[in-house]
Design a protein around this motif. Structure first.
Motif, PDB file in Angstrom:
ATOM      1  N   LEU A   1       5.924  -7.019  -7.349  1.00  0.00           N
ATOM      2  CA  LEU A   1       4.490  -7.090  -7.646  1.00  0.00           C
ATOM      3  C   LEU A   1       3.799  -5.774  -7.278  1.00  0.00           C
ATOM      4  O   LEU A   1       3.923  -5.296  -6.149  1.00  0.00           O
ATOM      5  CB  LEU A   1       3.866  -8.245  -6.859  1.00  0.00           C
ATOM      6  N   THR A   2       3.058  -5.198  -8.229  1.00  0.00           N
ATOM      7  CA  THR A   2       2.305  -3.967  -7.980  1.00  0.00           C
ATOM      8  C   THR A   2       0.899  -4.318  -7.513  1.00  0.00           C
ATOM      9  O   THR A   2       0.171  -5.054  -8.187  1.00  0.00           O
ATOM     10  CB  THR A   2       2.219  -3.095  -9.246  1.00  0.00           C
ATOM     11  N   VAL A   3       0.516  -3.802  -6.349  1.00  0.00           N
ATOM     12  CA  VAL A   3      -0.816  -4.061  -5.797  1.00  0.00           C
ATOM     13  C   VAL A   3      -1.811  -3.106  -6.452  1.00  0.00           C
ATOM     14  O   VAL A   3      -1.573  -1.894  -6.541  1.00  0.00           O
ATOM     15  CB  VAL A   3      -0.815  -3.867  -4.271  1.00  0.00           C
ATOM     16  N   THR A   4      -2.946  -3.638  -6.883  1.00  0.00           N
ATOM     17  CA  THR A   4      -3.942  -2.810  -7.566  1.00  0.00           C
ATOM     18  C   THR A   4      -5.271  -2.721  -6.819  1.00  0.00           C
ATOM     19  O   THR A   4      -6.163  -1.996  -7.245  1.00  0.00           O
ATOM     20  CB  THR A   4      -4.214  -3.365  -8.978  1.00  0.00           C
ATOM     21  N   GLY A   5      -5.396  -3.458  -5.730  1.00  0.00           N
ATOM     22  CA  GLY A   5      -6.648  -3.420  -4.983  1.00  0.00           C
ATOM     23  C   GLY A   5      -6.643  -4.415  -3.852  1.00  0.00           C
ATOM     24  O   GLY A   5      -5.599  -5.003  -3.523  1.00  0.00           O
ATOM     25  N   VAL A   6      -7.785  -4.629  -3.245  1.00  0.00           N
ATOM     26  CA  VAL A   6      -7.913  -5.567  -2.135  1.00  0.00           C
ATOM     27  C   VAL A   6      -7.630  -6.976  -2.643  1.00  0.00           C
ATOM     28  O   VAL A   6      -8.221  -7.428  -3.628  1.00  0.00           O
ATOM     29  CB  VAL A   6      -9.331  -5.486  -1.517  1.00  0.00           C
ATOM     30  N   ASP A   7      -6.718  -7.672  -1.976  1.00  0.00           N
ATOM     31  CA  ASP A   7      -6.329  -9.005  -2.425  1.00  0.00           C
ATOM     32  C   ASP A   7      -5.529  -9.686  -1.316  1.00  0.00           C
ATOM     33  O   ASP A   7      -5.244  -9.074  -0.275  1.00  0.00           O
ATOM     34  CB  ASP A   7      -5.485  -8.917  -3.697  1.00  0.00           C
TER      35      ASP A   7
ATOM     36  N   SER B   1      -7.800  -2.738   2.827  1.00  0.00           N
ATOM     37  CA  SER B   1      -8.353  -1.502   2.265  1.00  0.00           C
ATOM     38  C   SER B   1      -7.327  -0.885   1.331  1.00  0.00           C
ATOM     39  O   SER B   1      -6.122  -0.994   1.561  1.00  0.00           O
ATOM     40  CB  SER B   1      -8.731  -0.509   3.370  1.00  0.00           C
ATOM     41  N   PHE B   2      -7.827  -0.228   0.262  1.00  0.00           N
ATOM     42  CA  PHE B   2      -6.911   0.272  -0.757  1.00  0.00           C
ATOM     43  C   PHE B   2      -7.558   1.443  -1.487  1.00  0.00           C
ATOM     44  O   PHE B   2      -8.581   1.290  -2.148  1.00  0.00           O
ATOM     45  CB  PHE B   2      -6.578  -0.844  -1.749  1.00  0.00           C
ATOM     46  N   ASP B   3      -6.958   2.639  -1.324  1.00  0.00           N
ATOM     47  CA  ASP B   3      -7.467   3.840  -1.996  1.00  0.00           C
ATOM     48  C   ASP B   3      -6.284   4.729  -2.357  1.00  0.00           C
ATOM     49  O   ASP B   3      -5.850   5.580  -1.570  1.00  0.00           O
ATOM     50  CB  ASP B   3      -8.449   4.585  -1.093  1.00  0.00           C
ATOM     51  N   LEU B   4      -5.724   4.516  -3.561  1.00  0.00           N
ATOM     52  CA  LEU B   4      -4.594   5.305  -4.048  1.00  0.00           C
ATOM     53  C   LEU B   4      -4.954   5.920  -5.395  1.00  0.00           C
ATOM     54  O   LEU B   4      -5.826   5.420  -6.117  1.00  0.00           O
ATOM     55  CB  LEU B   4      -3.346   4.418  -4.230  1.00  0.00           C
ATOM     56  N   GLU B   5      -4.275   7.022  -5.721  1.00  0.00           N
ATOM     57  CA  GLU B   5      -4.431   7.612  -7.044  1.00  0.00           C
ATOM     58  C   GLU B   5      -3.966   6.577  -8.065  1.00  0.00           C
ATOM     59  O   GLU B   5      -2.782   6.195  -8.084  1.00  0.00           O
ATOM     60  CB  GLU B   5      -3.605   8.894  -7.157  1.00  0.00           C
TER      61      GLU B   5
ATOM     62  N   PHE C   1      -3.920   2.816   2.372  1.00  0.00           N
ATOM     63  CA  PHE C   1      -4.125   1.371   2.408  1.00  0.00           C
ATOM     64  C   PHE C   1      -3.899   0.829   3.816  1.00  0.00           C
ATOM     65  O   PHE C   1      -3.284   1.488   4.665  1.00  0.00           O
ATOM     66  CB  PHE C   1      -3.181   0.660   1.430  1.00  0.00           C
ATOM     67  N   ALA C   2      -4.393  -0.378   4.037  1.00  0.00           N
ATOM     68  CA  ALA C   2      -4.139  -1.119   5.279  1.00  0.00           C
ATOM     69  C   ALA C   2      -3.863  -2.571   4.898  1.00  0.00           C
ATOM     70  O   ALA C   2      -4.597  -3.165   4.092  1.00  0.00           O
ATOM     71  CB  ALA C   2      -5.329  -1.033   6.226  1.00  0.00           C
ATOM     72  N   ILE C   3      -2.773  -3.124   5.457  1.00  0.00           N
ATOM     73  CA  ILE C   3      -2.344  -4.480   5.127  1.00  0.00           C
ATOM     74  C   ILE C   3      -2.241  -5.288   6.422  1.00  0.00           C
ATOM     75  O   ILE C   3      -1.448  -4.951   7.313  1.00  0.00           O
ATOM     76  CB  ILE C   3      -0.970  -4.475   4.431  1.00  0.00           C
ATOM     77  N   ASP C   4      -3.018  -6.333   6.527  1.00  0.00           N
ATOM     78  CA  ASP C   4      -2.878  -7.266   7.650  1.00  0.00           C
ATOM     79  C   ASP C   4      -1.853  -8.328   7.274  1.00  0.00           C
ATOM     80  O   ASP C   4      -1.901  -8.877   6.162  1.00  0.00           O
ATOM     81  CB  ASP C   4      -4.207  -7.948   7.972  1.00  0.00           C
ATOM     82  N   PHE C   5      -0.911  -8.616   8.167  1.00  0.00           N
ATOM     83  CA  PHE C   5       0.087  -9.647   7.881  1.00  0.00           C
ATOM     84  C   PHE C   5       0.175 -10.622   9.044  1.00  0.00           C
ATOM     85  O   PHE C   5      -0.098 -10.279  10.206  1.00  0.00           O
ATOM     86  CB  PHE C   5       1.461  -9.016   7.604  1.00  0.00           C
ATOM     87  N   SER C   6       0.564 -11.850   8.718  1.00  0.00           N
ATOM     88  CA  SER C   6       0.695 -12.893   9.728  1.00  0.00           C
ATOM     89  C   SER C   6       1.777 -13.871   9.305  1.00  0.00           C
ATOM     90  O   SER C   6       1.789 -14.333   8.163  1.00  0.00           O
ATOM     91  CB  SER C   6      -0.635 -13.628   9.920  1.00  0.00           C
TER      92      SER C   6
END
Length: 374
Positions: free
Chosen positions: A94-100, A79-83, A124-129
């Motif tokens: 690397l700049t994150v711009t959305g869900v990826d 999920s990604f919701d930033l100004e 935002f929410a980031i799943d990592f493994s």
């Protein structure tokens, strides 16, 4: 009946209080707010911008994750919701711009989140493994220590320690007293997969914040508090083949296979030359030169000089001496470089030299009686 009910009522109250406390806890154990942690060692979980519904203004937070050798980190932005203009999430450069989805090879991954003084979002929410990698990158390096051959001091988290500079080729020397420091402030595991020392007289010690440990055979020692000091001492007689020990942060766990592959590639025997081996190779080459020289004197003779004529002559009489010279040089160079196992001029190069040069000289040999004149 009322008195019997009071304990049960009290029990219900206690359960209700603990349940309320549990369900109002801001996060589960596997959820990490980026501003609440500076680093993580968990193998999976979720990194979030904040525990509440929206993030704050003027945030600047970083979280570091170390990906060990032999592993890869999978990062899914769920999920990604930033100004869009002014609040940013970056993974290293690397700049994150959305869900990826992203993948990281061994090394350090830095998650950084910044926000300005106006307008906020849900975050935002980031799943990592962290998973075992299918292969090891060709350019992946580890720290390499050679105890008797130079002291090393580094902050590398994973690496290998060899007993001496000719490990894998020659025995270690006598009267050695060598040490190296692995400067890492954290728990480290050490696995010595090869140990061949003179029992009772030659010693390998690992000094840590947990104390001193002697390694006498192939073994694994876990959870040593860094920094670690490896010390190797030998007496004046009887030597062994030495040892190879690997180290890594304790939280990684699992198989040592990835480090063993890189440790084998890093063995100093392929990068250094023994003085003894060089002397032997030179002596052997001189003997070979003498043998070929004697053979040439016995078997190779000049052709007869052609009769003198009044015609101006030009050209050259070529004879079997050229063949001898070719054989002479090829045998000498081939023997010397093969014994030295020179990595810059491998066996194939020497063989091709002989194959290419010999026919050329042999062609001259077949025309030794030819005299060219005007």
């Amino acid at each position: 009946m009322k008195q019997q009910g009071r304990p049960f009522s009290f029990f219900l109250v206690v359960v209700a209080v603990f349940t309320a406390a549990f369900i109002t806890t801001p996060c589960e154990a596997s959820t990490y707010a980026i501003c609440s942690y500076s680093s993580l060692t968990a193998t999976s979980g979720t990194i979030v911008s904040q525990y509440g519904s929206t993030y704050d203004n003027n945030m600047d937070c970083s979280l570091v994750y170390y990906v060990p050798i032999g592993y890869e980190l999978t990062v899914d932005i769920v999920s990604f919701d930033l100004e869009s203009c002014c609040d940013f999430l970056t993974l290293n450069s690397l700049t994150v711009t959305g869900v990826d989805s992203y993948y990281s090879t061994p090394g350090t991954v830095t998650f950084r989140f910044t926000s300005d003084s106006t307008i906020i979002g849900a975050g935002f929410a980031i799943d990592f493994s962290l998973d075992v990698a299918a292969s090891i990158p060709d350019d992946q390096n580890i720290a390499v220590y050679v105890l008797c051959g130079g002291d090393y001091h580094t902050e590398q988290r994973e690496g290998v320690v060899f007993s001496h500079s000719s490990y894998g080729r020659n025995d270690y020397g006598n009267n050695q007293d060598c040490s190296s420091v692995v400067d890492y402030d954290g728990l480290l595991d050490v696995y010595c997969d090869f140990v061949d020392l003179e029992s009772g007289y030659d010693h390998l010690y690992i000094q840590s914040g947990s104390g001193s440990t002697e390694i006498t055979s192939a073994s694994e020692v876990d959870s040593l508090m860094g920094p670690l000091t490896f010390t190797f001492t030998t007496d004046s007689s009887v030597a062994g083949r030495g040892f190879r020990c690997m180290f890594r942060p304790s939280w990684i766990g699992g198989s040592w296979n990835a480090l063993q592959v890189l440790a084998s590639d890093a063995e100093p025997r392929s990068k250094s030359s023994s003085t003894t081996l060089i002397v032997v190779a030179v002596i052997a080459s001189v003997i070979a030169v003498c043998i070929v020289f004697v053979w040439c004197k016995v078997t190779c003779k000049k052709p007869d000089t052609p009769a003198t004529t009044s015609t101006t002559t030009s050209g050259t009489v070529l004879h079997t001496g050229y063949v001898c010279a070719c054989v002479h040089v090829c045998v000498s160079v081939f023997l010397l470089l093969s014994l030295l196992k020179n990595p810059f001029l491998p066996f194939a190069f020497d063989l091709k030299s002989c194959v290419v040069l010999f026919p050329i000289q042999f062609g001259y040999y077949t025309n030794t009686s030819t005299y060219k004149g005007n």
